[in-house]
Write an enzyme that holds these catalytic residues in place. Structure first.
Site, PDB file in Angstrom:
ATOM      1  CD  GLU A  81      -3.028  -0.835  -0.107  1.00 47.26           C
ATOM      2  OE1 GLU A  81      -3.009   0.042  -0.446  1.00 47.26           O
ATOM      3  OE2 GLU A  81      -3.619  -2.019   0.116  1.00 47.26           O
ATOM      4  CB  CYS A  98      -1.830   6.743   1.625  1.00 43.46           C
ATOM      5  SG  CYS A  98      -2.601   5.663   2.958  1.00 43.46           S
ATOM      6  CD  GLU A 119       1.324  10.236  -0.709  1.00 38.22           C
ATOM      7  OE1 GLU A 119       2.289   9.166  -0.638  1.00 38.22           O
ATOM      8  OE2 GLU A 119       0.261   9.622  -0.275  1.00 38.22           O
TER       9      GLU A 119
END
Ligand code: ADP
Length: 481
Positions: free
Chosen positions: A248, A282, A383
């Site tokens: 992940e 996230c 990100e």
């Protein structure tokens, strides 16, 4: 001293690390042992040794052990929430929510230990029976990030154990406190020695030992994309059997706000999704894709709402947004804010680092909103992992959908609309593992699958019954009676 937990013993490492409170860098949460490479190997050996003993536990015994862990987490919610807020910087209500979720996850998988699924089918060959059963994978290496110090370990450890695996758990270096508290609970629930092991320390050292040791059958990882790729390479690059792996990683989650959205719902979704937990999720809504007709009203309402977001000590009752986790992450956030300005984005709120709040030195950053951005800008492609969001203007719903999906990632995505037709259309066409309609992109129940598409994830989903796909291996057995 808070030591490693290996083969049912508390074991000191060769050195220690200080756990520092990001809300007040003068405050040392505790001193934690760091395991050596050899100790990580001992933990792996202990897990292998424990496997048959743990397998001999009945499903009810396994369920009882996991249930006891869940009960204790829930009973100590306030204390553990305080620890979590103190070491990670998540505002107390979010920290308490995370502890609750961790407790619920252990309870959920306690039940699942009694419901390990299987199938019996008739064979195409006359008289033959086919049984499909699920068996443990073996030793599972668990490598976790700092942003959910209790919930992410819970959603990996609980299913690993429920389905009969043994565990070597390496938490992120910044948050040994919650990991150690979890190990301390495990030390008292009667598992065979070595079923659960905790090794604290660096990813490059201990993480690598776990990745490269052929006695580790499966690796579950949550963290950065860069490290995720290293996990994948190590898992397939081993001589002999490859390791099973699940990753992940990042997100660049869009929240689409359509002309017909309820403005206050949209603002609440955006503020929660982008800034709660200091944007260090996230699943954070980092791209706010807003159609023409509501754009200016939305931006004005956001700026107004953001003024009321009190930044401060994570454990202070008035705080909504806690500090950034550490100086490195703060530096990353600030460099993306500088990059946004350089790329021509307009900073309409926040953006300032505050070195102290109420006299406390901490890694404080005001929630930050950019407007006038395009989806091609790096601030909208990479990100950031901080309280920084961008507004991207879209002509209409079609263009908004196109922008939302134009990203390397696919973890979570949302839409705010009052139209059933639009809600259905976005639910169907958003390319993400999780889609939220009139709800923040972050925040998933403890009993449903969590995971993404594209560069966000690899392997089966986590959480819920879908976790069985990673933590068990399927056996197809023929019996000719
Ligand atoms: P984050 O940005 O969340 O810190 P990382 O990917 O750096 O993301 O860290 C996530 C987890 O991976 C942490 O437990 C960290 O110690 C571990 N880790 C970091 N580098 C490596 C590596 N080279 N091999 C194995 N684990 C690693």
């Amino acid at each position: 001293m808070n030591d490693n937990y290996i083969a049912g013993q508390w074991v000191a490492g060769p050195d220690t690390t200080l756990n520092i409170n990001p809300s007040d860098t003068r405050d040392v949460v505790g001193e934690y042992s760091r395991a050596s490479r050899a100790q990580a190997e001992d933990a792996i050996a202990a897990a292998r040794h424990a496997l048959p003993r743990w397998a001999a536990f009945t499903p009810q015994q396994r369920a009882d052990a996991l249930d006891a862990v869940g009960s204790e987490i829930l009973a100590r919610k306030v204390e553990l929430g305080d620890l979590l807020a103190r070491e990670e910087g998540k505002a107390l209500p979010d920290a308490l929510g995370e502890v609750l979720r961790a407790g619920q996850i252990f309870k959920f998988f306690a039940g699942e230990a009694l419901r390990v699924p299987g199938e019996a089918l008739a064979s195409t060959r006359p008289g033959m029976n086919v049984a499909i059963t699920r068996e443990p994978v073996g030793v599972v290496g668990i490598i976790t990030p700092w942003n959910f110090p209790l919930a992410i370990p819970a959603w990996k450890i609980a299913p690993a154990l429920a389905y009969g695996n043994a565990v070597v758990f390496k938490p992120a270096e910044l948050v040994p406190g919650c990991a150690w508290a979890l190990a301390e609970i495990f030390s008292r629930v009667g598992l065979p020695a070595g079923t659960f092991n905790l090794v604290m320390g660096s990813g490059r050292e201990l993480g690598q030992v776990i990745l490269n040791d052929p006695r580790v059958d499966a690796i579950t990882f949550t963290g950065s994309e860069t490290t995720g790729r290293k996990v994948a390479q190590a898992a397939v690059g081993r001589p002999g059997a490859m390791a099973r792996f699940q990753l992940e990683m990042g997100g660049k989650n869009p929240l689409v706000i359509l002309d017909d959205a309820d403005l206050s719902t949209a603002v609440e979704c955006a503020v929660n999704g982008a800034f709660y937990a200091t944007g260090q999720r996230c699943t954070a809504s980092s791209r706010l894709v807003v159609t023409e007709g509501i754009h200016d009203r939305f931006v004005a309402a956001m700026v107004e709402r953001m003024r009321a977001l009190k930044v401060g000590d994570a454990r202070h009752p008035a705080t909504v947004i806690g500090p950034v986790v550490d100086a490195n992450q703060l530096q990353q956030d600030l460099s993306y804010i500088a990059l946004g300005k350089a790329e021509g984005a307009e900073l309409v709120s926040g953006g300032e680092h505050r070195a102290t709040i109420d006299g406390q030195p901490g890694h404080y950053l005001e929630p930050t909103l950019f407007t006038g951005t395009t989806n091609a800008m790096r601030i909208n492609r990479e990100e950031i992992f901080g309280p920084v969001a961008s507004v991207i203007r879209a002509r209409d719903a079609d263009e908004a959908l196109e922008i939302a999906n134009d990203t390397a990632y696919g973890l979570s995505a949302g839409v705010c609309t009052t139209s059933l037709k639009m809600a259905s259309l976005f639910q169907r066409h958003l390319q993400a593992g999780m889609v939220m309609v009139n709800a923040p992109t972050a925040g998933v129940d403890p009993h449903v699958p969590f995971g993404g598409r594209k560069a966000s994830s690899h392997g089966p989903r986590e959480q819920g019954r879908y976790a069985a796909d990673f933590y068990t291996t399927v056996k197809t057995a023929y019996v000719n009676p």
